[in-house]
Design a protein around this motif. Structure first.
Motif, PDB file in Angstrom:
ATOM      1  N   PHE A  35       0.849  -1.192   0.000  1.00  0.00           N
ATOM      2  CA  PHE A  35       0.000   0.000   0.000  1.00  0.00           C
ATOM      3  C   PHE A  35       0.885   1.243   0.000  1.00  0.00           C
ATOM      4  CE2 PHE A  35       0.660  -1.545   4.330  1.00  0.00           C
ATOM      5  CZ  PHE A  35       1.172  -0.432   4.972  1.00  0.00           C
ATOM      6  N   PRO A  36       0.347   2.399  -0.373  1.00  0.00           N
ATOM      7  CA  PRO A  36       1.149   3.627  -0.403  1.00  0.00           C
ATOM      8  C   PRO A  36       1.349   4.210   0.990  1.00  0.00           C
ATOM      9  CG  PRO A  36      -1.102   4.115  -1.037  1.00  0.00           C
ATOM     10  CD  PRO A  36      -1.024   2.620  -0.902  1.00  0.00           C
ATOM     11  N   TRP A  37       2.467   4.891   1.192  1.00  0.00           N
ATOM     12  CA  TRP A  37       2.753   5.567   2.453  1.00  0.00           C
ATOM     13  C   TRP A  37       2.372   7.033   2.369  1.00  0.00           C
ATOM     14  CZ3 TRP A  37       3.668   2.544   6.396  1.00  0.00           C
ATOM     15  CH2 TRP A  37       4.245   1.294   6.180  1.00  0.00           C
ATOM     16  N   TYR A  38       1.966   7.586   3.507  1.00  0.00           N
ATOM     17  CA  TYR A  38       1.589   8.999   3.570  1.00  0.00           C
ATOM     18  C   TYR A  38       2.478   9.751   4.550  1.00  0.00           C
ATOM     19  CZ  TYR A  38      -2.436   9.068   0.520  1.00  0.00           C
ATOM     20  OH  TYR A  38      -3.235   9.054  -0.594  1.00  0.00           O
ATOM     21  N   GLY A  39       2.700  11.022   4.230  1.00  0.00           N
ATOM     22  CA  GLY A  39       3.416  11.926   5.106  1.00  0.00           C
ATOM     23  C   GLY A  39       2.806  13.304   4.984  1.00  0.00           C
ATOM     24  N   LEU A  40       3.425  14.296   5.602  1.00  0.00           N
ATOM     25  CA  LEU A  40       2.961  15.665   5.415  1.00  0.00           C
ATOM     26  C   LEU A  40       3.239  16.096   3.986  1.00  0.00           C
ATOM     27  CD1 LEU A  40       4.086  17.429   8.734  1.00  0.00           C
ATOM     28  CD2 LEU A  40       1.920  16.279   8.204  1.00  0.00           C
ATOM     29  N   ASP A  41       2.412  16.986   3.470  1.00  0.00           N
ATOM     30  CA  ASP A  41       2.580  17.414   2.081  1.00  0.00           C
ATOM     31  C   ASP A  41       3.762  18.369   1.939  1.00  0.00           C
ATOM     32  OD1 ASP A  41       1.681  19.879   2.977  1.00  0.00           O
ATOM     33  OD2 ASP A  41      -0.344  19.618   2.187  1.00  0.00           O
ATOM     34  N   GLU A  42       3.991  18.864   0.731  1.00  0.00           N
ATOM     35  CA  GLU A  42       5.185  19.662   0.423  1.00  0.00           C
ATOM     36  C   GLU A  42       5.206  21.013   1.125  1.00  0.00           C
ATOM     37  OE1 GLU A  42       3.446  21.469  -3.804  1.00  0.00           O
ATOM     38  OE2 GLU A  42       5.094  20.017  -3.782  1.00  0.00           O
ATOM     39  N   VAL A  61       3.309  -6.493   6.036  1.00  0.00           N
ATOM     40  CA  VAL A  61       3.337  -5.143   6.600  1.00  0.00           C
ATOM     41  C   VAL A  61       1.922  -4.573   6.611  1.00  0.00           C
ATOM     42  CG1 VAL A  61       4.221  -2.796   6.305  1.00  0.00           C
ATOM     43  CG2 VAL A  61       5.707  -4.753   5.837  1.00  0.00           C
ATOM     44  N   GLU A  62       1.492  -4.084   7.769  1.00  0.00           N
ATOM     45  CA  GLU A  62       0.135  -3.568   7.909  1.00  0.00           C
ATOM     46  C   GLU A  62       0.086  -2.074   8.205  1.00  0.00           C
ATOM     47  OE1 GLU A  62      -2.035  -5.943  10.768  1.00  0.00           O
ATOM     48  OE2 GLU A  62      -2.803  -7.155   9.110  1.00  0.00           O
ATOM     49  N   HIS A  63       1.143  -1.536   8.811  1.00  0.00           N
ATOM     50  CA  HIS A  63       1.142  -0.110   9.108  1.00  0.00           C
ATOM     51  C   HIS A  63       2.567   0.354   9.348  1.00  0.00           C
ATOM     52  CE1 HIS A  63       1.898  -0.695  13.464  1.00  0.00           C
ATOM     53  NE2 HIS A  63       1.089  -1.734  13.361  1.00  0.00           N
ATOM     54  N   GLY A  64       2.754   1.657   9.384  1.00  0.00           N
ATOM     55  CA  GLY A  64       4.075   2.210   9.647  1.00  0.00           C
ATOM     56  C   GLY A  64       3.981   3.701   9.900  1.00  0.00           C
ATOM     57  N   SER A  65       5.085   4.273  10.381  1.00  0.00           N
ATOM     58  CA  SER A  65       5.091   5.675  10.808  1.00  0.00           C
ATOM     59  C   SER A  65       6.233   6.445  10.154  1.00  0.00           C
ATOM     60  CB  SER A  65       5.232   5.771  12.331  1.00  0.00           C
ATOM     61  OG  SER A  65       4.196   5.059  12.980  1.00  0.00           O
ATOM     62  N   ILE A  66       5.959   7.705   9.838  1.00  0.00           N
ATOM     63  CA  ILE A  66       6.950   8.627   9.284  1.00  0.00           C
ATOM     64  C   ILE A  66       6.977   9.864  10.174  1.00  0.00           C
ATOM     65  CG2 ILE A  66       7.648  10.011   7.298  1.00  0.00           C
ATOM     66  CD1 ILE A  66       7.666   7.093   6.631  1.00  0.00           C
ATOM     67  N   GLY A  67       8.161  10.268  10.627  1.00  0.00           N
ATOM     68  CA  GLY A  67       8.292  11.429  11.493  1.00  0.00           C
ATOM     69  C   GLY A  67       8.638  12.692  10.733  1.00  0.00           C
ATOM     70  N   HIS A  68       8.229  13.833  11.291  1.00  0.00           N
ATOM     71  CA  HIS A  68       8.484  15.137  10.694  1.00  0.00           C
ATOM     72  C   HIS A  68       8.876  16.120  11.790  1.00  0.00           C
ATOM     73  CE1 HIS A  68       5.595  12.960   8.208  1.00  0.00           C
ATOM     74  NE2 HIS A  68       6.025  13.640   7.170  1.00  0.00           N
TER      75      HIS A  68
END
Length: 219
Positions: A35-42, A61-68
């Motif tokens: 599945f696609p990953w999401y983060g904050l936009d540009e 893989v069912e989920h994951g996290s991206i930090g900003h």
């Protein structure tokens, strides 16, 4: 939501504010996700970094996290302390109820509540009240984790409000709540995933989310 975590665990690295070394981060688990990953936009121009992926019993893989922003660290909350500014985006695959790999039962479906719970627990992971004895922290975390689940299971309840934020440029409704530790929100996308987020020091009201085109750039 029964999952295990790979890559970098989203658990305390050390007490006293030490951060998890970025060198330990790996993109491999993210690349295995169907599945696609999401983060904050540009609109967000700060630092971005990998955290962890969560897998089902069969290794999927069912989920994951991206930090900003600033990497959050585990430390006591004291008055006037600079705790940093960060937002973490959690992507959860939208899975219907499905059979377990051995065919003997059904696996739990994922939903917006799943994203809300993962975000709520994620926020707690990096926070605990000041003046709390270290020996009591596990009991406190267990109690607050249960509370996060109860809240996530009642997204229409009075503890949540509604917030409209852009996802891939399209206004999208999110469930949103604040606490003394930070904020949590959760919603769904048109790409077959649910998105949760949590943070502190950064206002949730000005955020936008977008599908990550190349997760390898985060490695």
């Amino acid at each position: 939501m029964e999952t295990t975590s790979r890559a970098v665990e989203q658990t305390p690295a050390a007490e006293g504010g030490q951060q998890v070394p970025s060198a330990r981060r790996t993109v491999d688990g993210y690349l295995e996700a169907p599945f696609p990953w999401y983060g904050l936009d540009e609109a967000f121009t700060g630092r971005r970094w990998l955290m962890q992926v969560g897998t089902a019993a069969d290794g999927a893989v069912e989920h994951g996290s991206i930090g900003h922003g600033d990497e959050p660290s585990v430390r006591h909350e004291t008055a006037g302390e600079d705790r940093g500014k960060f937002a973490v985006v959690v992507t959860v695959a939208a899975n219907p109820v499905r059979r377990s790999p051995d065919g003997t039962g059904l696996l739990e479906a994922t939903s917006v509540s799943s994203a809300a719970w993962l975000a709520g627990v994620g926020l707690l992971t990096f926070t605990w009240p000041g003046q709390m004895d270290h020996s009591l922290r596990d009991d406190w975390l267990d109690q607050q984790t249960e509370t996060a689940w109860v809240l996530a299971d009642d997204l229409e309840g009075s503890d949540w409000s509604t917030l409209s934020l852009p996802v891939d440029g399209v206004p999208t409704s999110f469930h949103y709540r604040e606490s003394e530790f930070g904020w949590v929100l959760a919603g769904s996308t048109s790409q077959g995933v649910h998105v949760g987020a949590y943070g502190r020091g950064m206002s949730a009201y000005g955020l936008g989310f977008a599908m990550i085109k190349d997760i390898e750039t985060y490695a």
